[in-house]
Scaffold this motif. Structure first.
Motif, short mmCIF file in Angstrom:
data_model
loop_
_atom_site.label_atom_id
_atom_site.label_comp_id
_atom_site.label_asym_id
_atom_site.label_seq_id
_atom_site.Cartn_x
_atom_site.Cartn_y
_atom_site.Cartn_z
N SER A 169 5.02 16.53 -10.57
CA SER A 169 3.91 15.58 -10.74
C SER A 169 3.20 15.25 -9.43
CB SER A 169 4.43 14.29 -11.37
OG SER A 169 5.38 13.66 -10.53
N THR A 170 3.69 15.79 -8.33
CA THR A 170 3.06 15.52 -7.03
C THR A 170 2.69 16.82 -6.32
OG1 THR A 170 5.30 15.31 -6.09
CG2 THR A 170 4.15 13.28 -6.67
N LEU A 171 3.66 17.43 -5.66
CA LEU A 171 3.39 18.62 -4.86
C LEU A 171 3.04 19.85 -5.70
CD1 LEU A 171 6.29 18.11 -2.31
CD2 LEU A 171 3.87 17.94 -1.80
N ALA A 172 3.47 19.86 -6.95
CA ALA A 172 3.23 21.04 -7.79
C ALA A 172 2.25 20.76 -8.92
CB ALA A 172 4.56 21.54 -8.38
N LYS A 173 1.47 19.68 -8.80
CA LYS A 173 0.53 19.36 -9.87
C LYS A 173 -0.63 20.36 -9.92
CE LYS A 173 -1.65 15.87 -6.91
NZ LYS A 173 -1.92 14.42 -6.76
N ASP A 174 -0.85 21.08 -8.80
CA ASP A 174 -1.81 22.17 -8.75
C ASP A 174 -1.38 23.11 -7.62
OD1 ASP A 174 -2.77 20.99 -6.29
OD2 ASP A 174 -3.96 19.62 -7.52
N GLU A 175 -2.22 24.07 -7.28
CA GLU A 175 -1.87 25.06 -6.27
C GLU A 175 -2.37 24.68 -4.87
OE1 GLU A 175 -3.24 28.82 -7.59
OE2 GLU A 175 -1.83 28.93 -9.28
N PHE A 176 -2.77 23.45 -4.69
CA PHE A 176 -3.27 23.01 -3.39
C PHE A 176 -2.15 23.07 -2.35
CE2 PHE A 176 -4.44 19.83 -0.21
CZ PHE A 176 -5.75 20.18 0.04
N PRO A 177 -2.45 23.49 -1.11
CA PRO A 177 -1.42 23.58 -0.07
C PRO A 177 -1.08 22.20 0.52
CG PRO A 177 -3.51 24.30 0.82
CD PRO A 177 -3.73 24.08 -0.66
N TYR A 178 -0.39 21.38 -0.26
CA TYR A 178 -0.02 20.05 0.21
C TYR A 178 0.92 20.14 1.40
CZ TYR A 178 -1.95 18.35 -4.20
OH TYR A 178 -2.78 18.07 -5.25
N ARG A 179 0.83 19.15 2.27
CA ARG A 179 1.70 19.07 3.43
C ARG A 179 2.79 18.05 3.11
NH1 ARG A 179 -1.38 20.25 8.11
NH2 ARG A 179 -0.84 18.35 9.20
N PHE A 180 4.04 18.43 3.35
CA PHE A 180 5.14 17.55 3.00
C PHE A 180 6.16 17.50 4.13
CE2 PHE A 180 6.77 21.70 1.96
CZ PHE A 180 8.14 21.62 2.16
N SER A 181 6.93 16.43 4.16
CA SER A 181 8.04 16.31 5.10
C SER A 181 9.28 15.91 4.32
CB SER A 181 7.74 15.25 6.17
OG SER A 181 7.65 13.97 5.59
N ARG A 196 13.75 21.44 -0.32
CA ARG A 196 12.75 22.35 0.23
C ARG A 196 12.57 23.58 -0.67
NH1 ARG A 196 15.29 23.66 4.50
NH2 ARG A 196 14.53 21.95 5.78
N ASN A 197 13.67 24.14 -1.13
CA ASN A 197 13.60 25.30 -2.02
C ASN A 197 12.92 24.96 -3.33
OD1 ASN A 197 14.90 26.89 -0.13
ND2 ASN A 197 16.93 26.59 -1.01
N CYS A 198 13.15 23.74 -3.82
CA CYS A 198 12.49 23.31 -5.05
C CYS A 198 10.98 23.20 -4.85
CB CYS A 198 13.06 21.97 -5.51
SG CYS A 198 14.74 22.03 -6.17
N VAL A 199 10.57 22.66 -3.71
CA VAL A 199 9.14 22.52 -3.41
C VAL A 199 8.47 23.88 -3.42
CG1 VAL A 199 7.45 21.88 -1.66
CG2 VAL A 199 9.39 20.38 -2.09
N TRP A 200 9.03 24.82 -2.69
CA TRP A 200 8.40 26.13 -2.56
C TRP A 200 8.53 26.96 -3.83
CZ3 TRP A 200 10.54 26.69 3.04
CH2 TRP A 200 9.61 26.14 3.93
N ALA A 201 9.52 26.68 -4.66
CA ALA A 201 9.63 27.37 -5.94
C ALA A 201 8.53 26.90 -6.89
CB ALA A 201 11.00 27.13 -6.56
N LEU A 202 8.18 25.63 -6.80
CA LEU A 202 7.16 25.08 -7.68
C LEU A 202 5.75 25.30 -7.14
CD1 LEU A 202 8.94 21.71 -8.53
CD2 LEU A 202 8.57 23.62 -10.09
N ASN A 203 5.59 25.25 -5.82
CA ASN A 203 4.28 25.46 -5.20
C ASN A 203 4.48 26.13 -3.84
OD1 ASN A 203 1.72 25.45 -4.14
ND2 ASN A 203 1.34 23.25 -4.45
N PRO A 204 4.45 27.46 -3.80
CA PRO A 204 4.69 28.19 -2.55
C PRO A 204 3.60 27.98 -1.49
CG PRO A 204 3.98 29.70 -4.27
CD PRO A 204 4.22 28.38 -4.93
N ASN A 205 2.49 27.33 -1.86
CA ASN A 205 1.41 27.09 -0.91
C ASN A 205 1.66 25.86 -0.03
OD1 ASN A 205 -0.13 29.28 -1.93
ND2 ASN A 205 -0.87 27.99 -3.60
N CYS A 206 2.64 25.06 -0.37
CA CYS A 206 2.90 23.84 0.40
C CYS A 206 3.40 24.17 1.80
CB CYS A 206 3.95 22.98 -0.32
SG CYS A 206 3.33 22.20 -1.82
N VAL A 207 3.08 23.29 2.75
CA VAL A 207 3.45 23.49 4.15
C VAL A 207 4.30 22.30 4.59
CG1 VAL A 207 2.60 23.78 6.50
CG2 VAL A 207 1.29 24.72 4.58
N GLN A 208 5.44 22.61 5.18
CA GLN A 208 6.31 21.54 5.66
C GLN A 208 5.86 21.07 7.04
OE1 GLN A 208 10.47 22.44 5.70
NE2 GLN A 208 11.01 20.57 6.77
#
Length: 345
Positions: free
Chosen positions: A162-174, A196-208
């Protein structure tokens, strides 16, 4: 969208898997009944305003659907009833904690993260809101589960979707791990690795990233439970620290230069650690006004690790919520968290 509520267990004295709410760190002091009252009062000051924002078409005095029966809760000593003017139906209850500088306020909100962001944003933007007397760090907790890798993976996915994977936008997360753990439960690195693995599995465009992220995933372990929540604008809102907000947050955050220190999944663990330490050395030299020589001989991994230990980069120096170390609440917003994710740097 209208508010969504969950059942608030009035009979529970301690933190449980069904709870949602707010992990509240009281810096420079021990948790007490006064701190409980102050935290509840702070949150309750914004419930009616939040309800009006979320339910603008609701009739006066009408509570949102899914509300727990207030009559059943009034007999519970830990339950904090809303004021007569409060028509929101938002309820709070204290959960006892074994750590001396942290408390937990359970609530019946389905999304406590959105409410926490609302409260901190109002405190930061409006001068006419009375600031809390005590220095709190209010961290939203959206899910609680057993501190095991599989349980964490199952627990965190709905939040990330519902946050980082709500679309394919390259969200920045920590990834921020505030507590300490050991024994059979998740360690700092294990918890971060799973999330971290869950984030990238749901949205690989996210940047840590470490600073100026869109979302911060906040984690803690209270044996045997793992708590997690996603905070929006974490650094922008002074790491959700009311004391810093009270003295004014920064309006100019500067230019973010943390992308190069995000994890590189193509490197081995040893290569990644070496790369991060080299970046840190370069930044420290630049801050000190020292020029890096072009042909400088690279240090060995062992020497780099020793350098990191002397500079306080070890995880044992990480500030924790569990009463083992406290924050310097006089720091500027975000600065006290610069080394929280030292293993990610």
């Amino acid at each position: 969208m209208p508010l969504e509520f969950i059942h608030l267990d009035k009979g529970s004295q301690f933190l449980g898997p069904e709870d949602r709410g707010f992990l509240i760190n009281l810096t420079k002091a021990r948790w007490s009944d006064n701190a409980c009252s102050e935290a509840i009062k702070l949150l309750r000051n914004f419930t009616q305003l939040y309800y009006t924002l979320k339910c603008p078409e609701s009739k006066a005095g009408e509570k949102a659907s899914g509300n727990t029966d207030l009559d059943e809760l009034e007999g519970d000593e830990s339950y904090q009833a809303p004021s007569k003017e409060d028509k929101s139906g938002i309820q709070f209850a204290i959960r006892e904690m074994v750590y001396p500088n942290v408390g937990f306020v359970a609530c019946n909100l389905a999304d406590p993260s959105d409410f926490a962001h609302f409260v901190l944003s109002k405190l930061a933007d409006r001068k006419d809101y009375k600031k809390p007397r005590l220095p709190f760090r209010i961290l939203p907790v959206q899910r609680i589960c057993e501190a095991k890798a599989k349980s964490v993976e199952h627990c965190v996915k709905p939040i990330l979707e519902s946050t980082l994977a709500k679309d394919e936008f390259p969200y920045r997360f920590s990834l921020i791990f505030r507590g300490h753990s050991g024994g059979e439960y998740l360690s700092n690195n294990e918890a971060k690795s799973v999330v971290r693995n869950c984030v990238w599995a749901l949205n690989p465009n996210c940047v840590q990233c470490i600073k100026y992220q869109d979302y911060a995933v906040i984690m803690d372990v209270f044996d045997p439970l793992f708590v997690v929540g996603v905070a929006k604008d974490f650094q922008k809102l002074a790491s959700y620290n009311t004391w810093i907000i009270r003295h004014g947050v920064k309006t100019d955050l500067g230019t973010d230069s943390e992308d190069d220190i995000s994890d590189d999944p193509t490197l081995s663990e040893e290569e990644e650690r070496k790369r991060k330490l080299r970046i840190k050395r370069k930044r420290r030299a630049e801050k000190a006004g020292l020029a890096q020589r072009e042909g400088e001989v690279k240090r060995s991994v062992e020497e780099l690790e020793k350098c990191g230990e002397r500079d306080g980069e070890g995880e044992e120096d990480e500030p924790g919520l569990n009463g083992k170390k406290t924050d310097d609440f006089g720091a500027l917003n975000g600065e006290e968290d610069e080394d929280v994710d030292s293993d990610n740097e």
